[in-house]
Design a protein around this motif. Structure first.
Motif, PDB file in Angstrom:
ATOM      1  N   GLN A 190     -53.104  47.273  42.197  1.00  0.00           N
ATOM      2  CA  GLN A 190     -54.018  48.358  42.524  1.00  0.00           C
ATOM      3  C   GLN A 190     -53.864  49.508  41.546  1.00  0.00           C
ATOM      4  O   GLN A 190     -52.877  49.591  40.820  1.00  0.00           O
ATOM      5  CB  GLN A 190     -53.733  48.855  43.936  1.00  0.00           C
ATOM      6  N   ARG A 191     -54.851  50.428  41.611  1.00  0.00           N
ATOM      7  CA  ARG A 191     -54.766  51.559  40.689  1.00  0.00           C
ATOM      8  C   ARG A 191     -53.775  52.623  41.166  1.00  0.00           C
ATOM      9  O   ARG A 191     -53.376  53.480  40.396  1.00  0.00           O
ATOM     10  CB  ARG A 191     -56.158  52.164  40.501  1.00  0.00           C
ATOM     11  N   SER A 192     -53.380  52.556  42.438  1.00  0.00           N
ATOM     12  CA  SER A 192     -52.440  53.560  42.964  1.00  0.00           C
ATOM     13  C   SER A 192     -51.104  53.449  42.237  1.00  0.00           C
ATOM     14  O   SER A 192     -50.664  52.353  41.881  1.00  0.00           O
ATOM     15  CB  SER A 192     -52.193  53.326  44.449  1.00  0.00           C
ATOM     16  N   ARG A 193     -50.480  54.585  42.057  1.00  0.00           N
ATOM     17  CA  ARG A 193     -49.165  54.626  41.407  1.00  0.00           C
ATOM     18  C   ARG A 193     -48.204  55.374  42.332  1.00  0.00           C
ATOM     19  O   ARG A 193     -48.602  56.273  43.067  1.00  0.00           O
ATOM     20  CB  ARG A 193     -49.254  55.349  40.057  1.00  0.00           C
ATOM     21  N   TYR A 194     -46.918  54.997  42.261  1.00  0.00           N
ATOM     22  CA  TYR A 194     -45.948  55.504  43.228  1.00  0.00           C
ATOM     23  C   TYR A 194     -44.762  56.188  42.543  1.00  0.00           C
ATOM     24  O   TYR A 194     -44.376  55.823  41.438  1.00  0.00           O
ATOM     25  CB  TYR A 194     -45.456  54.354  44.111  1.00  0.00           C
ATOM     26  N   ASP A 195     -44.197  57.175  43.258  1.00  0.00           N
ATOM     27  CA  ASP A 195     -42.970  57.829  42.778  1.00  0.00           C
ATOM     28  C   ASP A 195     -41.755  56.991  43.142  1.00  0.00           C
ATOM     29  O   ASP A 195     -40.724  57.053  42.476  1.00  0.00           O
ATOM     30  CB  ASP A 195     -42.826  59.216  43.423  1.00  0.00           C
ATOM     31  N   ARG A 196     -41.856  56.226  44.246  1.00  0.00           N
ATOM     32  CA  ARG A 196     -40.737  55.383  44.672  1.00  0.00           C
ATOM     33  C   ARG A 196     -41.313  54.116  45.307  1.00  0.00           C
ATOM     34  O   ARG A 196     -42.205  54.202  46.146  1.00  0.00           O
ATOM     35  CB  ARG A 196     -39.885  56.130  45.716  1.00  0.00           C
ATOM     36  N   VAL A 197     -40.819  52.967  44.868  1.00  0.00           N
ATOM     37  CA  VAL A 197     -41.126  51.714  45.552  1.00  0.00           C
ATOM     38  C   VAL A 197     -39.812  51.157  46.070  1.00  0.00           C
ATOM     39  O   VAL A 197     -38.858  50.991  45.309  1.00  0.00           O
ATOM     40  CB  VAL A 197     -41.801  50.691  44.607  1.00  0.00           C
ATOM     41  N   VAL A 198     -39.735  50.931  47.370  1.00  0.00           N
ATOM     42  CA  VAL A 198     -38.571  50.273  47.969  1.00  0.00           C
ATOM     43  C   VAL A 198     -39.017  48.857  48.314  1.00  0.00           C
ATOM     44  O   VAL A 198     -39.892  48.666  49.153  1.00  0.00           O
ATOM     45  CB  VAL A 198     -38.102  51.017  49.241  1.00  0.00           C
TER      46      VAL A 198
END
Ligand SMILES: NC(=O)c1ccc[n+]([C@@H]2O[C@H](COP(=O)([O-])OP(=O)(O)OC[C@H]3O[C@@H](n4cnc5c(N)ncnc54)[C@H](OP(=O)(O)O)[C@@H]3O)[C@@H](O)[C@H]2O)c1
Length: 317
Positions: free
Chosen positions: A203-211
């Protein structure tokens, strides 16, 4: 005593409840009269003996046939060298070696045990240890306003990860089976993704943290899902991803982003810290269902099918 027995790796049908001799504590061990135990994703892995690390406790069959790492109970006897705990103390924790807990009694060194706070029942306390320590470590450093994605959020560990991330002010997207979406929203997720329908990494969403509790993607794919400065933490997952991370020295750092395997060593300090947060209302260890000991095979069938939303707890007679 009565105990859950799993003397070979395989499907849930290999689990039975049987009579076994009571354990005898060594000089440096306590004997716990177990009141409750809980199941984690690691018990599911230890059931089938996969990934490879699940066989560290026995290559061909489990060395200790009694499964179960998380327990809460009462000290029934203490070896002569034990000074920290006395008979009658209420304790809880994760057992060294990740096995032995689903029985009326277990003998264990006391170093990983904590005193059970009076605010928590034995059932509530048993649901915290492994999942709580994973949640504490994997959410460290999250800041208010961060976008956090929890992959595999609907099982044992996800509830506390979501709770602590929300407590820190994050906006949380939870990924799991479509039929766990209501549960994920109920426990505080802002948004859900059904992994059968969508791939969060595309997806185009981006994250500061992926657990990531069920890591299956290459380090380079998950790197693309991070914002600048973002961190991906692989807590559990496929052997081939772990081997790829091993080949990369366990960590990839480029463009200000970090992709790494998170080690969560068993720790009394972490257990006490996360339990204080639970008591303070920051997060809950959502209990999926409580099974009596004699129905442990049904509990393992539920765990193996992945039908649990949150923790399965086993109550001793
Ligand atoms: N790093 C460390 O030091 C450390 C320490 C202790 C434990 N661990 C590991 O941490 C992991 C803990 O997870 P847990 O206890 O929360 O496990 P869990 O209870 O098995 O939960 C995993 C969840 O992920 C879901 N899932 C399955 N496939 C998925 C996919 N492709 N995408 C998204 N979600 C998916 C599962 O659904 P289904 O049920 O439908 O499959 C389940 O709801 C285990 O692998 C354990 O070995 C690591």
């Amino acid at each position: 005593m009565r105990a859950v027995i799993q003397d070979r790796y395989g499907p849930a049908e290999v689990v039975r409840v049987d009579d076994v001799p009571d354990p005898v504590p060594a000089d440096d061990e306590v004997l716990i009269r177990v009141r409750a135990g809980s199941l984690n994703g690691s018990d599911r892995e230890n059931l089938v003996g996969s990934p490879f690390y699940a066989r560290l406790g026995g290559l061909l069959r489990p060395r200790n046939p009694v499964p179960g790492s998380d327990v809460a109970g009462v000290v029934a006897a203490a070896g002569s060298a034990v000074t920290e705990y006395a008979v009658g103390d209420e304790v809880f924790g994760e057992l060294a070696g990740y096995r032995g807990g689903l029985a009326e009694y277990v003998a264990t060194p006391p170093r990983l045990l904590a005193r059970k706070p009076p605010e928590l029942s034995f059932l509530e306390a048993a649901a915290i240890p492994q999942a709580g320590c994973i949640a504490l470590k994997s959410t460290r450093g999250i800041k208010a306003g961060d976008r956090v994605l929890v992959n595999g959020a609907g099982g044992a560990g996800g509830t506390l990860v979501i709770g602590l991330a929300k407590h820190l002010g994050a906006e949380v997207t939870a990924v799991d089976r479509a039929d766990k979406a209501d549960h994920l929203l109920r426990i505080g997720a802002d948004d859900t993704i059904a992994f059968e329908d969508e791939d969060w990494a595309d997806q185009r969403s981006r994250y500061d943290r992926v657990v990531d509790l069920v890591g299956r993607r290459s380090p380079f794919r998950v790197h693309r899902a991070l914002r600048p400065g973002g961190v991906y933490l692989m807590v559990g997952g496929h052997a081939r991803v772990l081997l790829a991370m091993f080949a990369l020295g366990w960590s990839v750092r480029t463009e200000g982003k970090r992709v790494e395997v998170l080690a969560v060593p068993q720790s009394r300090d972490d257990l006490e810290a996360v339990t204080a947060l639970v008591i303070g209302g920051a997060a809950v260890a959502a209990v999926d269902r409580v099974f009596p000991l004699e129905e442990a095979p049904a509990a393992f069938a539920r765990l193996a099918a992945g039908d649990n939303s949150g923790k399965i707890v086993i109550e001793m007679p």
